[in-house]
Design a protein around this motif. Structure first.
Motif, PDB file in Angstrom:
ATOM      1  N   VAL A 225       0.839  -1.196   0.000  1.00 53.41           N
ATOM      2  CA  VAL A 225       0.000   0.000   0.000  1.00 53.41           C
ATOM      3  C   VAL A 225       0.878   1.252   0.000  1.00 53.41           C
ATOM      4  CG1 VAL A 225      -1.734   1.323   1.284  1.00 53.41           C
ATOM      5  CG2 VAL A 225      -1.915  -1.173   1.143  1.00 53.41           C
ATOM      6  N   ALA A 226       1.924   1.255   0.821  1.00 51.60           N
ATOM      7  CA  ALA A 226       2.837   2.402   0.863  1.00 51.60           C
ATOM      8  C   ALA A 226       3.518   2.618  -0.484  1.00 51.60           C
ATOM      9  CB  ALA A 226       3.876   2.206   1.967  1.00 51.60           C
ATOM     10  N   ALA A 227       3.874   1.525  -1.150  1.00 46.86           N
ATOM     11  CA  ALA A 227       4.488   1.646  -2.480  1.00 46.86           C
ATOM     12  C   ALA A 227       3.493   2.198  -3.495  1.00 46.86           C
ATOM     13  CB  ALA A 227       5.025   0.289  -2.933  1.00 46.86           C
ATOM     14  N   GLU A 228       2.233   1.792  -3.372  1.00 52.08           N
ATOM     15  CA  GLU A 228       1.200   2.317  -4.263  1.00 52.08           C
ATOM     16  C   GLU A 228       1.030   3.826  -4.084  1.00 52.08           C
ATOM     17  OE1 GLU A 228      -1.378   0.812  -6.721  1.00 52.08           O
ATOM     18  OE2 GLU A 228       0.694   0.133  -6.806  1.00 52.08           O
ATOM     19  N   GLU A 229       1.075   4.277  -2.831  1.00 54.61           N
ATOM     20  CA  GLU A 229       0.975   5.712  -2.569  1.00 54.61           C
ATOM     21  C   GLU A 229       2.086   6.467  -3.292  1.00 54.61           C
ATOM     22  OE1 GLU A 229       0.018   9.456  -0.866  1.00 54.61           O
ATOM     23  OE2 GLU A 229      -1.127   7.618  -1.181  1.00 54.61           O
ATOM     24  N   ARG A 230       3.300   5.921  -3.264  1.00 53.48           N
ATOM     25  CA  ARG A 230       4.405   6.563  -3.979  1.00 53.48           C
ATOM     26  C   ARG A 230       4.193   6.492  -5.499  1.00 53.48           C
ATOM     27  NH1 ARG A 230       7.075   3.850   0.243  1.00 53.48           N
ATOM     28  NH2 ARG A 230       7.614   2.086  -1.094  1.00 53.48           N
ATOM     29  N   ARG A 231       3.678   5.358  -5.977  1.00 49.79           N
ATOM     30  CA  ARG A 231       3.430   5.221  -7.420  1.00 49.79           C
ATOM     31  C   ARG A 231       2.421   6.252  -7.908  1.00 49.79           C
ATOM     32  NH1 ARG A 231      -0.207   3.038 -10.853  1.00 49.79           N
ATOM     33  NH2 ARG A 231      -1.522   2.276  -9.155  1.00 49.79           N
ATOM     34  N   SER A 233       1.880   9.165  -6.746  1.00 51.63           N
ATOM     35  CA  SER A 233       2.473  10.505  -6.749  1.00 51.63           C
ATOM     36  C   SER A 233       3.435  10.715  -7.909  1.00 51.63           C
ATOM     37  CB  SER A 233       3.195  10.763  -5.422  1.00 51.63           C
ATOM     38  OG  SER A 233       4.331   9.934  -5.302  1.00 51.63           O
ATOM     39  N   VAL A 234       3.936   9.621  -8.480  1.00 55.11           N
ATOM     40  CA  VAL A 234       4.894   9.727  -9.584  1.00 55.11           C
ATOM     41  C   VAL A 234       4.214   9.505 -10.940  1.00 55.11           C
ATOM     42  CG1 VAL A 234       6.945   8.689 -10.642  1.00 55.11           C
ATOM     43  CG2 VAL A 234       6.855   9.047  -8.163  1.00 55.11           C
ATOM     44  N   ALA A 235       3.352   8.497 -10.999  1.00 58.01           N
ATOM     45  CA  ALA A 235       2.781   8.090 -12.287  1.00 58.01           C
ATOM     46  C   ALA A 235       1.420   8.696 -12.579  1.00 58.01           C
ATOM     47  CB  ALA A 235       2.680   6.561 -12.332  1.00 58.01           C
ATOM     48  N   GLY A 236       0.742   9.235 -11.558  1.00 55.24           N
ATOM     49  CA  GLY A 236      -0.575   9.810 -11.789  1.00 55.24           C
ATOM     50  C   GLY A 236      -1.639   8.750 -11.987  1.00 55.24           C
ATOM     51  N   CYS A 249      -3.738   6.484  -1.364  1.00 56.98           N
ATOM     52  CA  CYS A 249      -4.195   5.361  -0.554  1.00 56.98           C
ATOM     53  C   CYS A 249      -3.380   5.345   0.722  1.00 56.98           C
ATOM     54  CB  CYS A 249      -4.084   4.032  -1.300  1.00 56.98           C
ATOM     55  SG  CYS A 249      -2.416   3.587  -1.822  1.00 56.98           S
ATOM     56  N   GLN A 250      -3.953   4.792   1.772  1.00 55.54           N
ATOM     57  CA  GLN A 250      -3.243   4.727   3.046  1.00 55.54           C
ATOM     58  C   GLN A 250      -3.887   3.705   3.954  1.00 55.54           C
ATOM     59  OE1 GLN A 250      -3.421   7.477   6.167  1.00 55.54           O
ATOM     60  NE2 GLN A 250      -5.639   7.282   6.360  1.00 55.54           N
ATOM     61  N   VAL A 251      -3.100   3.221   4.922  1.00 55.03           N
ATOM     62  CA  VAL A 251      -3.617   2.397   6.008  1.00 55.03           C
ATOM     63  C   VAL A 251      -3.805   3.307   7.214  1.00 55.03           C
ATOM     64  CG1 VAL A 251      -3.105   0.510   7.596  1.00 55.03           C
ATOM     65  CG2 VAL A 251      -2.554   0.287   5.165  1.00 55.03           C
ATOM     66  N   GLY A 252      -5.001   3.288   7.798  1.00 46.94           N
ATOM     67  CA  GLY A 252      -5.300   4.177   8.904  1.00 46.94           C
ATOM     68  C   GLY A 252      -5.371   3.503  10.255  1.00 46.94           C
ATOM     69  N   ARG A 253      -5.672   2.190  10.292  1.00 50.50           N
ATOM     70  CA  ARG A 253      -5.773   1.463  11.555  1.00 50.50           C
ATOM     71  C   ARG A 253      -5.247   0.052  11.349  1.00 50.50           C
ATOM     72  NH1 ARG A 253     -10.999   0.349  13.390  1.00 50.50           N
ATOM     73  NH2 ARG A 253     -10.258   0.320  15.545  1.00 50.50           N
ATOM     74  N   MET A 254      -4.678  -0.535  12.414  1.00 54.34           N
ATOM     75  CA  MET A 254      -4.187  -1.907  12.317  1.00 54.34           C
ATOM     76  C   MET A 254      -4.112  -2.528  13.704  1.00 54.34           C
ATOM     77  SD  MET A 254      -0.105  -1.325  11.611  1.00 54.34           S
ATOM     78  CE  MET A 254       0.179  -3.091  11.615  1.00 54.34           C
ATOM     79  N   GLY A 255      -4.024  -3.865  13.735  1.00 57.49           N
ATOM     80  CA  GLY A 255      -3.888  -4.567  14.992  1.00 57.49           C
ATOM     81  C   GLY A 255      -3.610  -6.034  14.749  1.00 57.49           C
ATOM     82  N   GLY A 256      -3.223  -6.754  15.827  1.00 52.91           N
ATOM     83  CA  GLY A 256      -2.984  -8.180  15.710  1.00 52.91           C
ATOM     84  C   GLY A 256      -2.018  -8.677  16.760  1.00 52.91           C
TER      85      GLY A 256
END
Length: 399
Positions: A225-231, A233-236, A249-256
């Motif tokens: 997901v973090a890589a997609e966020e960078r993509r 911003s670069v590729a549109g 895109c981003q992850v806002g909450r997590m647990g486990g």
């Protein structure tokens, strides 16, 4: 003209002789946080409509504890202009308030209270305008949409649209009064929220090969997901007017996990996409699922076939894209005196109305930066300007 008594000790006059502020004070007095029933507030509004002789329809959620209102000023039926607002609000828990958030307080030309900006102020202006709209010689009806659950799912608007199909009361155009400082907004991003659950296999951390670490599998997915966020911003793709001008895109909450020496058999995270026109969030979901299925799950199922990922869409709203040269955009620019229209990254119900075949625009009083905050406020001058704006839009579209 009615008056309303506001909270004392505000440092300014304690009375404001405006029908809009009187109605806003009543609306603020109802705690319509999205996880609660809105029926008390709906009852107040329907009583007001009954006193004005305005017909309306109610539509409910599955629990029967929340309702929409679709009122029509003029001859009930299709055509004309809809004024749309929601009365659900975000919670006040954990926020800093210097006064009761459910008692309207005026100080230094500002009105404080939960929902003043987002967006009971607009709803109050619409209700206050009803006598003047009734007195006008309407060639086309004026619709009033008041919905539930905008802050969590926009399912109130979906239910209202379903009811519109039953009634035949479909307007030609829709004005959604989300806070924009009365600046026309012709586009907003689409949004999809999703919960991802990872099923692993528990075991002792001393023998990791005998288990399936759900937290680490989730971490690999989150890294994608973090890589997609960078993509993005670069590729549109890049669409001018949005901030940022690309999808996100981003992850806002997590647990486990349950203990540091236990291989975790369960992990979860919640994420969202916000997409510009030209990007499809459903297609983005499928790209994500394909990555997980090919790059993460095979190593998991080699150990235990019961492990893997589950994906659950929590909610989604389509983007809004009204052509800049549309007649509705022209009328709003003329009335507001703005030479251009903007685009925003937050979502509204306008995209749903657009998908239902009703060209829609966003323009309302207040500043979005004041929404969802402690000591939420709207300027009295903004409400006065909204009063004029609503009457002038009705004049231009429906007379």
């Amino acid at each position: 003209m009615q008056t309303v008594t506001l909270a004392e000790g505000t440092g300014t006059s304690s009375t404001l002789p405006t029908e809009t502020v009187a109605l806003l004070a009543r609306l603020i007095g109802f705690d319509t946080t999205s996880d609660r029933s809105n029926l008390a507030a709906i009852g107040f509004i329907t009583d007001y409509l009954d006193n004005q002789g305005v017909p309306y329809r109610l539509s409910y959620d599955e629990s029967g504890e929340k309702a929409n209102i679709h009122a029509v000023i003029g001859r009930p039926g299709p055509g004309g202009l809809a004024l749309s607002g929601h009365i659900d609000t975000v919670p006040v828990d954990g926020q800093r308030w210097t006064s009761d958030p459910f008692t309207l307080r005026e100080a230094d030309g500002r009105l404080y209270g939960r929902g003043t900006a987002d967006m009971k102020g607009f709803v109050a202006s619409c209700l206050a305008a009803i006598p003047d709209i009734k007195a006008a010689e309407l060639a086309r009806p004026v619709h009033l949409f008041i919905s539930y659950d905008e802050e969590i799912s926009c399912n109130g608007a979906r239910r209202l649209i379903e009811d519109m199909a039953d009634s035949g009361w479909k307007p030609d155009l829709c004005l959604v009064g989300e806070p924009s400082l009365l600046s026309p907004i012709t586009g907003h991003k689409g949004r999809l929220a999703m919960r991802v659950t990872v099923r692993g296999r528990a075991g002792h951390s001393a023998t990791p090969a005998r288990g399936v670490n759900a937290v680490q599998a989730a971490a690999r997915a989150i890294a994608w997901v973090a890589a997609e966020e960078r993509r993005f911003s670069v590729a549109g793709p890049f669409v001018p007017g949005f901030d940022p001008p690309h999808s996100t895109c981003q992850v806002g909450r997590m647990g486990g996990g349950t203990g540091i020496n236990i291989i975790p058999d369960l992990a979860w995270f919640e994420m969202e996409w916000r997409t510009v026109p030209g990007d499809d969030f459903f297609a983005e979901v499928e790209r994500f699922r394909t990555f997980v299925a090919t790059e993460i799950e095979p190593a998991m199922t080699d150990v235990d076939t019961e492990t893997g990922f589950d994906f659950a869409v929590l909610n989604w709203i389509p983007g809004l894209s009204l052509p800049e040269d549309h007649a509705l955009a022209d009328k709003v620019r003329q009335v507001t005196g703005r030479n251009s229209a903007g685009r925003v990254s937050y979502g509204t119900e306008a995209g749903l109305f657009q998908d239902a075949g009703i060209p829609s625009i966003v323009c309302g009083p207040g500043n979005i930066n004041q929404a969802h905050q402690g000591d939420e406020w709207i300027a009295v001058s903004e409400l006065a300007a909204c009063d004029r704006f609503i009457r002038q839009m009705v004049e231009r579209v429906c007379r």
